[in-house]
Design a protein around this motif. Structure first.
Motif, PDB file in Angstrom:
ATOM      1  N   VAL A 180       0.601   7.529  -7.549  1.00 35.49           N
ATOM      2  CA  VAL A 180      -0.371   8.536  -7.141  1.00 35.49           C
ATOM      3  C   VAL A 180      -1.145   9.090  -8.337  1.00 35.49           C
ATOM      4  CG1 VAL A 180       1.078   9.216  -5.200  1.00 35.49           C
ATOM      5  CG2 VAL A 180       1.258  10.462  -7.371  1.00 35.49           C
ATOM      6  N   THR A 181      -2.308   9.630  -8.041  1.00 40.07           N
ATOM      7  CA  THR A 181      -3.051  10.476  -8.977  1.00 40.07           C
ATOM      8  C   THR A 181      -2.871  11.905  -8.489  1.00 40.07           C
ATOM      9  OG1 THR A 181      -4.681   8.780  -9.554  1.00 40.07           O
ATOM     10  CG2 THR A 181      -5.339  11.073  -9.854  1.00 40.07           C
ATOM     11  N   VAL A 182      -2.194  12.724  -9.275  1.00 40.03           N
ATOM     12  CA  VAL A 182      -1.811  14.063  -8.797  1.00 40.03           C
ATOM     13  C   VAL A 182      -2.968  15.054  -8.823  1.00 40.03           C
ATOM     14  CG1 VAL A 182       0.612  13.750  -9.418  1.00 40.03           C
ATOM     15  CG2 VAL A 182      -0.974  14.702 -11.110  1.00 40.03           C
ATOM     16  N   ALA A 183      -4.033  14.755  -9.592  1.00 38.84           N
ATOM     17  CA  ALA A 183      -5.192  15.653  -9.658  1.00 38.84           C
ATOM     18  C   ALA A 183      -6.067  15.417  -8.427  1.00 38.84           C
ATOM     19  CB  ALA A 183      -5.978  15.411 -10.938  1.00 38.84           C
ATOM     20  N   ILE A 184      -5.776  16.112  -7.356  1.00 41.57           N
ATOM     21  CA  ILE A 184      -6.426  15.864  -6.071  1.00 41.57           C
ATOM     22  C   ILE A 184      -7.936  16.102  -6.138  1.00 41.57           C
ATOM     23  CG2 ILE A 184      -6.553  16.610  -3.661  1.00 41.57           C
ATOM     24  CD1 ILE A 184      -3.588  17.294  -3.836  1.00 41.57           C
ATOM     25  N   GLN A 185      -8.374  17.110  -6.879  1.00 35.43           N
ATOM     26  CA  GLN A 185      -9.785  17.476  -6.905  1.00 35.43           C
ATOM     27  C   GLN A 185     -10.590  16.723  -7.961  1.00 35.43           C
ATOM     28  OE1 GLN A 185     -10.887  19.400  -4.528  1.00 35.43           O
ATOM     29  NE2 GLN A 185      -8.822  19.812  -3.745  1.00 35.43           N
ATOM     30  N   ASP A 186      -9.934  15.890  -8.761  1.00 38.03           N
ATOM     31  CA  ASP A 186     -10.613  15.204  -9.866  1.00 38.03           C
ATOM     32  C   ASP A 186     -11.004  13.794  -9.450  1.00 38.03           C
ATOM     33  OD1 ASP A 186     -11.506  14.142 -12.261  1.00 38.03           O
ATOM     34  OD2 ASP A 186      -9.961  15.120 -13.467  1.00 38.03           O
ATOM     35  N   ALA A 187     -12.213  13.658  -8.890  1.00 37.91           N
ATOM     36  CA  ALA A 187     -12.683  12.362  -8.404  1.00 37.91           C
ATOM     37  C   ALA A 187     -12.864  11.362  -9.544  1.00 37.91           C
ATOM     38  CB  ALA A 187     -13.996  12.530  -7.641  1.00 37.91           C
ATOM     39  N   ASP A 188     -13.267  11.839 -10.720  1.00 36.88           N
ATOM     40  CA  ASP A 188     -13.458  10.952 -11.858  1.00 36.88           C
ATOM     41  C   ASP A 188     -12.126  10.356 -12.313  1.00 36.88           C
ATOM     42  OD1 ASP A 188     -16.169  11.394 -11.856  1.00 36.88           O
ATOM     43  OD2 ASP A 188     -16.084  12.988 -13.359  1.00 36.88           O
ATOM     44  N   GLU A 189     -11.098  11.176 -12.365  1.00 44.95           N
ATOM     45  CA  GLU A 189      -9.779  10.687 -12.764  1.00 44.95           C
ATOM     46  C   GLU A 189      -9.247   9.690 -11.744  1.00 44.95           C
ATOM     47  OE1 GLU A 189      -6.283   9.806 -14.550  1.00 44.95           O
ATOM     48  OE2 GLU A 189      -8.095  10.717 -15.379  1.00 44.95           O
ATOM     49  N   LEU A 190      -9.450   9.958 -10.464  1.00 43.07           N
ATOM     50  CA  LEU A 190      -9.019   9.023  -9.419  1.00 43.07           C
ATOM     51  C   LEU A 190      -9.726   7.681  -9.576  1.00 43.07           C
ATOM     52  CD1 LEU A 190      -7.444   8.556  -6.716  1.00 43.07           C
ATOM     53  CD2 LEU A 190      -9.573   9.222  -5.566  1.00 43.07           C
ATOM     54  N   GLN A 191     -11.021   7.739  -9.869  1.00 47.34           N
ATOM     55  CA  GLN A 191     -11.781   6.501 -10.026  1.00 47.34           C
ATOM     56  C   GLN A 191     -11.299   5.713 -11.239  1.00 47.34           C
ATOM     57  OE1 GLN A 191     -14.417   5.378 -12.241  1.00 47.34           O
ATOM     58  NE2 GLN A 191     -15.129   3.699 -10.932  1.00 47.34           N
ATOM     59  N   ARG A 192     -11.055   6.405 -12.344  1.00 49.25           N
ATOM     60  CA  ARG A 192     -10.560   5.727 -13.545  1.00 49.25           C
ATOM     61  C   ARG A 192      -9.189   5.093 -13.295  1.00 49.25           C
ATOM     62  NH1 ARG A 192     -12.848  10.296 -16.198  1.00 49.25           N
ATOM     63  NH2 ARG A 192     -10.833  11.384 -16.106  1.00 49.25           N
ATOM     64  N   ALA A 193      -8.317   5.833 -12.647  1.00 43.51           N
ATOM     65  CA  ALA A 193      -6.968   5.338 -12.386  1.00 43.51           C
ATOM     66  C   ALA A 193      -6.988   4.155 -11.427  1.00 43.51           C
ATOM     67  CB  ALA A 193      -6.099   6.462 -11.812  1.00 43.51           C
ATOM     68  N   SER A 194      -7.845   4.213 -10.436  1.00 44.59           N
ATOM     69  CA  SER A 194      -7.911   3.136  -9.444  1.00 44.59           C
ATOM     70  C   SER A 194      -8.479   1.864 -10.056  1.00 44.59           C
ATOM     71  CB  SER A 194      -8.762   3.583  -8.254  1.00 44.59           C
ATOM     72  OG  SER A 194      -8.219   4.730  -7.632  1.00 44.59           O
ATOM     73  N   VAL A 195      -9.548   2.006 -10.840  1.00 40.41           N
ATOM     74  CA  VAL A 195     -10.140   0.837 -11.496  1.00 40.41           C
ATOM     75  C   VAL A 195      -9.162   0.224 -12.495  1.00 40.41           C
ATOM     76  CG1 VAL A 195     -11.962   0.075 -13.070  1.00 40.41           C
ATOM     77  CG2 VAL A 195     -12.520   1.568 -11.129  1.00 40.41           C
ATOM     78  N   ARG A 196      -8.464   1.078 -13.245  1.00 36.43           N
ATOM     79  CA  ARG A 196      -7.453   0.582 -14.179  1.00 36.43           C
ATOM     80  C   ARG A 196      -6.394  -0.224 -13.458  1.00 36.43           C
ATOM     81  NH1 ARG A 196      -4.267   5.346 -16.134  1.00 36.43           N
ATOM     82  NH2 ARG A 196      -3.417   5.103 -14.035  1.00 36.43           N
ATOM     83  N   ALA A 197      -5.908   0.284 -12.334  1.00 39.76           N
ATOM     84  CA  ALA A 197      -4.884  -0.420 -11.569  1.00 39.76           C
ATOM     85  C   ALA A 197      -5.395  -1.771 -11.086  1.00 39.76           C
ATOM     86  CB  ALA A 197      -4.436   0.437 -10.383  1.00 39.76           C
ATOM     87  N   ARG A 198      -6.611  -1.794 -10.569  1.00 31.10           N
ATOM     88  CA  ARG A 198      -7.169  -3.063 -10.093  1.00 31.10           C
ATOM     89  C   ARG A 198      -7.321  -4.060 -11.231  1.00 31.10           C
ATOM     90  NH1 ARG A 198     -11.958  -4.996 -10.547  1.00 31.10           N
ATOM     91  NH2 ARG A 198     -12.921  -2.982 -11.067  1.00 31.10           N
ATOM     92  N   ARG A 199      -7.797  -3.608 -12.378  1.00 27.99           N
ATOM     93  CA  ARG A 199      -7.994  -4.500 -13.515  1.00 27.99           C
ATOM     94  C   ARG A 199      -6.671  -5.042 -14.061  1.00 27.99           C
ATOM     95  NH1 ARG A 199     -12.856  -4.537 -16.229  1.00 27.99           N
ATOM     96  NH2 ARG A 199     -11.790  -4.782 -18.235  1.00 27.99           N
ATOM     97  N   LEU A 200      -5.597  -4.278 -13.878  1.00 32.37           N
ATOM     98  CA  LEU A 200      -4.285  -4.735 -14.332  1.00 32.37           C
ATOM     99  C   LEU A 200      -3.630  -5.701 -13.356  1.00 32.37           C
ATOM    100  CD1 LEU A 200      -2.743  -1.463 -15.816  1.00 32.37           C
ATOM    101  CD2 LEU A 200      -3.439  -3.518 -17.065  1.00 32.37           C
ATOM    102  N   GLY A 201      -4.189  -5.831 -12.149  1.00 30.92           N
ATOM    103  CA  GLY A 201      -3.636  -6.766 -11.179  1.00 30.92           C
ATOM    104  C   GLY A 201      -2.980  -6.127  -9.979  1.00 30.92           C
ATOM    105  N   PHE A 202      -3.044  -4.800  -9.868  1.00 30.03           N
ATOM    106  CA  PHE A 202      -2.528  -4.142  -8.670  1.00 30.03           C
ATOM    107  C   PHE A 202      -3.468  -4.395  -7.500  1.00 30.03           C
ATOM    108  CE2 PHE A 202       0.013  -2.073 -11.790  1.00 30.03           C
ATOM    109  CZ  PHE A 202       1.122  -1.562 -11.133  1.00 30.03           C
ATOM    110  N   GLY A 203      -2.904  -4.322  -6.299  1.00 26.50           N
ATOM    111  CA  GLY A 203      -3.711  -4.570  -5.119  1.00 26.50           C
ATOM    112  C   GLY A 203      -3.979  -3.345  -4.282  1.00 26.50           C
ATOM    113  N   ALA A 204      -3.348  -2.213  -4.651  1.00 24.74           N
ATOM    114  CA  ALA A 204      -3.478  -1.009  -3.826  1.00 24.74           C
ATOM    115  C   ALA A 204      -3.000   0.196  -4.621  1.00 24.74           C
ATOM    116  CB  ALA A 204      -2.665  -1.156  -2.540  1.00 24.74           C
TER     117      ALA A 204
END
Length: 271
Positions: A180-204
């Motif tokens: 999870v990304t615990v910073a619920i209101q931080d859309a930029d952090e969510l986007q960075r974390a999600s893109v990082r996960a995808r680039r590392l090979g995560f699927g979700a």
């Protein structure tokens, strides 16, 4: 809604809040997790189990995160083993034997998603990933960081995230689900974390609030640029057997396979 192997977003909803179950499904999440563990206070555990079981029996659907404690996990599984059960998340997964105990209580169509959130679980990663009945691994980053005394969720967890991706591929199961990304209101952090996960090979990725769902879905969706490249590669491959050059780059079988996979993720035919 996406199938199990292509689901991008997994949204938690407390198991003792049935009024939120349907709202969670309406959020756009590919999978809804009816949580009987961390989201439910100790005094509410039994009531939550009953409410989730009734919901799944009455036509509702969802994945259930059961409790890991001895004596409680079995009651959770038995109560929630209803027609609407789509999967079981097993917290504190630390062995194939623990997975097997849950699997043997479930119909063959319902699979287990081991939650890797302890040092022992990480050490047994390959064994857990290869256990019969496993759908995909889930990384419990918050609990894992707490146990190991790790401060930070970026490069501090790079090695461990890569280990989950490697173990999943070796076991031939779906790409893992990031934490999870615990910073619920931080859309930029969510986007960075999600893109990082995808680039590392995560699927979700796990979500803890409906507002996070669309950002996660978007991050794990192939971009228009990627899809244009994939269509170009696949089109050239039809008339150029073997390796060929495209826009100054060499294209061979692994590159073509990557292009086909991107089109598959977008639901587009590759041939």
């Amino acid at each position: 809604m996406s199938g199990p192997a292509t689901a991008r977003s997994y949204l938690f909803v407390p198991g003792n809040r049935p009024e939120r179950f349907q709202k969670a499904h309406q959020s756009g999440a590919d999978r809804v997790i009816l949580d009987l563990e961390d989201a439910v206070a100790e005094a509410d555990k039994d009531a939550a189990r009953q409410k989730v079981g009734e919901y799944l029996q009455a036509g509702g659907t969802g994945i259930v995160r059961i409790n890991a404690t001895e004596g409680r996990w079995l009651a959770d599984v038995l109560a929630c083993n209803q027609p609407g059960l789509q999967g079981v998340i097993l917290p504190k997964s630390e062995s194939a034997a623990a997975v097997a105990r849950v699997v043997e209580q479930l119909p063959a169509t319902v699979r287990v998603l081991p939650l890797i959130e302890t040092a022992r679980g990480m050490k047994q990663l390959d064994e857990i990933a290869m256990a019969p009945g496993v759908e995909r691994l889930v990384f419990g980053t918050v609990d894992f960081r707490t146990e190991l005394g790790i401060e930070g969720d970026d490069e501090e967890l790079l090695y461990f995230r890569s280990m989950l991706v490697l173990a999943s591929k070796a076991a031939r199961i779906a790409a893992p689900v990031d934490g999870v990304t615990v910073a619920i209101q931080d859309a930029d952090e969510l986007q960075r974390a999600s893109v990082r996960a995808r680039r590392l090979g995560f699927g979700a990725k796990l979500c803890i609030h409906p507002s996070q769902v669309e950002g996660v879905n978007q991050a794990f969706r192939p971009s228009a640029q990627q899809l244009a490249w994939a269509e170009k590669v696949v089109g050239m491959a039809r008339t150029s057997p073997g390796a060929f050059q495209l826009d100054g780059e060499m294209v061979d079988a692994p590159v073509i396979a990557r292009a086909v996979d991107l089109l598959r993720q977008a639901g587009r035919p590759a041939g």
